[in-house]
Design an enzyme around this catalytic site. Structure first.
Site, PDB file in Angstrom:
ATOM      1  N   HIS A 110      11.364  -1.932  -9.663  1.00 38.66           N
ATOM      2  CA  HIS A 110      11.982  -1.999 -10.983  1.00 38.66           C
ATOM      3  C   HIS A 110      13.274  -2.814 -10.953  1.00 38.66           C
ATOM      4  O   HIS A 110      13.779  -3.237 -12.002  1.00 38.66           O
ATOM      5  CB  HIS A 110      12.257  -0.582 -11.498  1.00 38.66           C
ATOM      6  CG  HIS A 110      12.420  -0.500 -12.981  1.00 38.66           C
ATOM      7  ND1 HIS A 110      12.641   0.689 -13.643  1.00 38.66           N
ATOM      8  CD2 HIS A 110      12.396  -1.452 -13.950  1.00 38.66           C
ATOM      9  CE1 HIS A 110      12.758   0.463 -14.935  1.00 38.66           C
ATOM     10  NE2 HIS A 110      12.612  -0.830 -15.148  1.00 38.66           N
ATOM     11  N   ASP A 231       4.432   6.510   9.679  1.00 43.78           N
ATOM     12  CA  ASP A 231       5.183   6.557   8.421  1.00 43.78           C
ATOM     13  C   ASP A 231       4.515   7.536   7.454  1.00 43.78           C
ATOM     14  O   ASP A 231       3.430   7.265   6.932  1.00 43.78           O
ATOM     15  CB  ASP A 231       5.232   5.171   7.807  1.00 43.78           C
ATOM     16  CG  ASP A 231       6.165   5.095   6.603  1.00 43.78           C
ATOM     17  OD1 ASP A 231       6.566   6.165   6.097  1.00 43.78           O
ATOM     18  OD2 ASP A 231       6.489   3.972   6.177  1.00 43.78           O
ATOM     19  N   ASP A 273       7.539  -0.770   2.705  1.00 39.36           N
ATOM     20  CA  ASP A 273       7.716  -1.753   3.777  1.00 39.36           C
ATOM     21  C   ASP A 273       8.501  -2.969   3.287  1.00 39.36           C
ATOM     22  O   ASP A 273       9.236  -3.603   4.056  1.00 39.36           O
ATOM     23  CB  ASP A 273       6.357  -2.260   4.286  1.00 39.36           C
ATOM     24  CG  ASP A 273       5.549  -1.213   5.010  1.00 39.36           C
ATOM     25  OD1 ASP A 273       6.139  -0.231   5.505  1.00 39.36           O
ATOM     26  OD2 ASP A 273       4.312  -1.372   5.092  1.00 39.36           O
ATOM     27  N   ASP A 288       8.316  -9.094  10.321  1.00 38.99           N
ATOM     28  CA  ASP A 288       9.341  -8.083  10.071  1.00 38.99           C
ATOM     29  C   ASP A 288       9.926  -8.330   8.675  1.00 38.99           C
ATOM     30  O   ASP A 288      10.307  -9.458   8.352  1.00 38.99           O
ATOM     31  CB  ASP A 288      10.427  -8.219  11.138  1.00 38.99           C
ATOM     32  CG  ASP A 288      11.468  -7.113  11.084  1.00 38.99           C
ATOM     33  OD1 ASP A 288      11.866  -6.712   9.976  1.00 38.99           O
ATOM     34  OD2 ASP A 288      11.883  -6.652  12.162  1.00 38.99           O
TER      35      ASP A 288
END
Length: 305
Positions: A110, A231, A273, A288
């Site tokens: 957002h 995760d 991520d 990365d």
């Protein structure tokens, strides 16, 4: 055999936990991210500056500063409409631009439309707007919840969580999940795009104008969901991804993240991520996230921004 397995596990652990450019082979110039104008980061829903030392943009700002960038992290309501968030961001941008002349805005989720609001109402303060995983044409997840029987319960829980986040991060804002959801629905996004059309693709999955009113536009996003078994947030994004269908990052569809010049729309990254969360747990087999931000800062630098 066991020795080889232990060695491989150790190597993977080191590779994941090491900085994006380890000191013993780092050949990145010290001014690689030294943009003309400072980089200003704008968080998304349930976002914050930092909470008990943990940054929303996990390690990103520090990494950009390491190679020469001036970086500012901003704070706006974790939950509210795009325009209300933009109005909260505006005085922060004005204060930074008073020193540097202009800023390079980078917004996640957002935060992308929030940054676009600034370029719409004060283009004189903005050198570029970059969106990362932003739902410029809405999110099916917001469509599903907004106006449904589940909305009231979701809003109550959402506002409570956002209020706690705001308290811990020292924001001092009121929270409005219903307004936030409405802004991120397909209809709410279309209404905002009518107000701020610059950079929005005119086709279903194309690129938008690369610039307008002296402001450059860029975007990137991901289409990964289950990217790292360690995760825990991947499981939640796996569920929300089922609502979207097709290629998405768990919350935002591939085509919806298009804005201006599309750098890439299919990184193997999920929605968290993209800002190096949670705590840097991302795929070992993709760039990365911090390196993606480095490369973009260098792109801005080479563009004279």
């Amino acid at each position: 055999m066991k020795t080889w397995i232990k060695a491989l596990a150790l190597a993977c652990t080191v590779a994941w936990s090491a900085p994006s450019a380890a000191w013993w082979w780092d050949s990145t110039p010290s001014d690689y991210t030294d943009t003309r104008y400072p980089i200003v980061l704008v968080h998304g829903m349930f976002g914050f500056d930092d909470i008990v030392g943990v940054d929303y943009w996990y390690g990103v700002a520090e990494d950009l500063r390491r190679y020469g960038a001036d970086v500012y992290t901003t704070q706006v309501p974790a939950l509210d409409s795009t325009i209300a968030r933009g109005e909260a961001l505006l005085p922060q941008v004005e204060a930074i631009a008073a020193v540097y002349g202009k800023v390079n805005l980078i917004g996640h989720s957002h935060g992308g439309p929030t940054a676009r609001y600034i370029s719409r109402v004060r283009p004189d303060l903005v050198a570029s707007v970059t969106s990362v995983g932003s739902p410029h044409k809405g999110s099916p997840v917001a469509d599903l919840i907004y106006g449904s029987p589940a909305e009231s319960a979701a809003a109550g829980l959402g506002n409570a969580l956002a209020g706690l986040i705001d308290l811990l991060s020292g924001g001092g804002y009121n929270q409005d999940m219903r307004a936030s959801l409405q802004s991120l629905t397909s209809q709410g996004s279309a209404e905002f795009n009518n107000f701020a059309p610059a950079g929005i693709p005119t086709t279903s999955c194309g690129e938008g104008a690369y610039s307008a009113n002296g402001v450059r536009f860029y975007s990137w996003g991901g289409t990964g969901v289950l990217t790292n078994a360690l995760d825990p947030s991947d499981a939640l994004l796996g569920v929300t991804s089922l609502v979207i269908g097709g290629a998405d990052d768990g919350l935002v569809g591939r085509c919806s993240n298009h804005f201006g010049q599309v750098i890439r729309d299919n990184y193997f990254m999920n929605h968290l991520d993209e800002v190096n969360q949670a705590l840097g747990l991302h795929s070992l087999f993709e760039t990365d996230p911090k390196a993606v931000f480095q490369q973009h800062a260098n792109r801005l630098k080479n563009a004279g921004l």
